[in-house]
Motif scaffolding. Sequence first.
Motif, short mmCIF file in Angstrom:
data_model
loop_
_atom_site.label_atom_id
_atom_site.label_comp_id
_atom_site.label_asym_id
_atom_site.label_seq_id
_atom_site.Cartn_x
_atom_site.Cartn_y
_atom_site.Cartn_z
N UNK A 23 42.61 49.34 27.95
CA UNK A 23 43.44 50.29 28.69
C UNK A 23 43.52 50.04 30.17
N UNK A 24 43.02 48.91 30.65
CA UNK A 24 43.05 48.62 32.09
C UNK A 24 43.87 47.37 32.42
N UNK A 25 44.78 46.99 31.53
CA UNK A 25 45.55 45.76 31.74
C UNK A 25 46.35 45.78 33.04
N UNK A 26 46.75 46.96 33.49
CA UNK A 26 47.54 47.04 34.73
C UNK A 26 46.75 46.57 35.95
N UNK A 27 45.44 46.46 35.83
CA UNK A 27 44.62 46.01 36.96
C UNK A 27 44.50 44.50 37.05
N UNK A 28 45.05 43.76 36.10
CA UNK A 28 44.80 42.32 36.05
C UNK A 28 45.21 41.58 37.33
N UNK A 29 46.39 41.85 37.84
CA UNK A 29 46.83 41.13 39.04
C UNK A 29 45.91 41.40 40.23
N UNK A 30 45.60 42.67 40.46
CA UNK A 30 44.74 43.00 41.60
C UNK A 30 43.32 42.51 41.37
N UNK A 31 42.90 42.48 40.12
CA UNK A 31 41.55 41.99 39.81
C UNK A 31 41.46 40.49 40.10
N UNK A 32 42.45 39.73 39.68
CA UNK A 32 42.44 38.28 39.94
C UNK A 32 42.49 38.01 41.44
N UNK A 33 43.27 38.78 42.18
CA UNK A 33 43.31 38.63 43.64
C UNK A 33 41.94 38.92 44.25
N UNK A 34 41.27 39.95 43.75
CA UNK A 34 39.93 40.27 44.25
C UNK A 34 38.94 39.16 43.91
N UNK A 35 39.04 38.62 42.72
CA UNK A 35 38.18 37.50 42.33
C UNK A 35 38.36 36.32 43.28
N UNK A 36 39.62 35.95 43.51
CA UNK A 36 39.89 34.81 44.39
C UNK A 36 39.32 35.06 45.79
N UNK A 37 39.46 36.29 46.29
CA UNK A 37 38.93 36.63 47.61
C UNK A 37 37.40 36.56 47.61
N UNK A 41 29.11 45.77 41.30
CA UNK A 41 29.69 46.94 40.64
C UNK A 41 30.27 46.58 39.27
N UNK A 42 30.01 47.43 38.25
CA UNK A 42 30.53 47.19 36.90
C UNK A 42 32.01 47.54 36.75
N UNK A 43 32.43 48.68 37.30
CA UNK A 43 33.78 49.18 37.06
C UNK A 43 34.82 48.31 37.77
N UNK A 44 35.82 47.81 37.01
CA UNK A 44 36.82 46.92 37.64
C UNK A 44 37.54 47.54 38.83
N UNK A 45 37.93 48.83 38.72
CA UNK A 45 38.63 49.46 39.83
C UNK A 45 37.78 49.54 41.08
N UNK A 46 36.53 49.94 40.92
CA UNK A 46 35.63 50.04 42.07
C UNK A 46 35.33 48.66 42.64
N UNK A 47 35.20 47.68 41.77
CA UNK A 47 34.99 46.29 42.22
C UNK A 47 36.15 45.83 43.11
N UNK A 48 37.38 46.07 42.67
CA UNK A 48 38.56 45.67 43.44
C UNK A 48 38.55 46.33 44.82
N UNK A 49 38.25 47.63 44.86
CA UNK A 49 38.23 48.36 46.13
C UNK A 49 37.15 47.82 47.07
#
Length: 431
Positions: A27-41, A277-285
């Motif tokens: 249910x978190x597929x909408x975060x994929x783009x921002x998650x990949x950007x956070x990973x690269x950073x 951080x475990x939670x993808x949204x919190x990780x991105x932030x």
Amino acid sequence: MAALTIYIHIPFCVRKCAYCDFNAYSGLMDLRNSYVAALAHEIRSSPDAGSTISTIYFGGGTPTTLSGEQFEDILSALRDTFSIVPDAEISSEANPSTSDADQFEAMARAGINRLSIGIQSFLNNLLLNMDRNHSADEAIAAYQTARSVGFENISLDLMFATPGQTISNWEASLQQAIELAPQHLSVYGLTIEPGTRFERLHRGGKLDLPAESIEIEMFHLARTMLREAGYEHYEISNYAKPGYRCRHNLNYWDNGEYLGFGAGAVSYRNRYRWKWENQPGAYIQQVASGDRNRLEEESLIGEMAVAETAMLGLRMLDGFDPSRLNVFGGTDDVDSVIQRLDRLISEGLLEPIGDLVRLSEKVLSSPTTYFWSYCRSKPPPPRRNLWMQIKKNGAPERIRTADLRFTRALLYQLSYQGKTANIIARLLRLV
């Protein structure tokens, strides 16, 4: 300086399996783009920039929920930041339901050269029991597609002791895997983990699991069939054709250092381990703000470090060199663990082979040995530390061990009053 390995955690899933308590989310597929950007950073900001990297592993979750372009973005960040050896092993887990020819071709172009396909079973009713979102035919098709686009190094995951499984249908799955002829197979037993659907069913007496004697027979059947088919049983849960042992995982068994990137990923450097951080949204932030705190951390020192090194090494069926223990602890720490090793040798559970010590055939072949018996018992409460708290994280290597109880029992024998036994077992699940 020895090369490092890198683990990349992709936490997204189409549906979470009934046995899974990894750091994975549907249910978190909408975060994929921002998650990949956070990973690269995060990767480009690494304080270990410039380090030599020998292997990279994408685990999850389901890495194949990413597009080929997203794989390329992550790997470009890694290449820009680290010195990746020319023959690096670059692996990704793959789910048959999220993999097709276009996906595999794009992954290969991005630089992935090894696949680990999560099949678990070649029987539809067992897949349905486990909440897998693919059929047996789709699993076979995914493997054949990966072959057709040029992947020459493929591993398959199979699980035994699952609800409704019998010796005969386990044998059928093993035979199907042998006929496909992958380079590598990970074969691991089901462990009921807290918070999973299986755990809730099991607690309510509604989970039809094979008896312990059948589970042990399944372990030995796999060992017999796969060895006869030309696979080396090189680690408790892993089998490989000659020359195809998983290099990434070998670093863990050698207690080597690694870097983890992504939500819940764990790193180990200079005898120090930490996770984010475990939670993808919190990780991105947190990555975006630069305000990152290590969620959990610990120093790996003393007898715990020595015992863990021995336990990891003993999972390798070739054995390990006890002289390496001197690198991880002081004289008293090493002597304490060596005394335990000597006791296990005297009891016939370990055996010396030249300068190495390894598990004896008695342990691997007889279900009446102490280890197998102890695996079913509950170890003393472990001390509170990092690994006790990591229950739903993306373990750095996503290694799925053949039997967590075996790992727990083995470490219990090597550590002071079993203080770290439960902890490392959880970490390695994968294993």
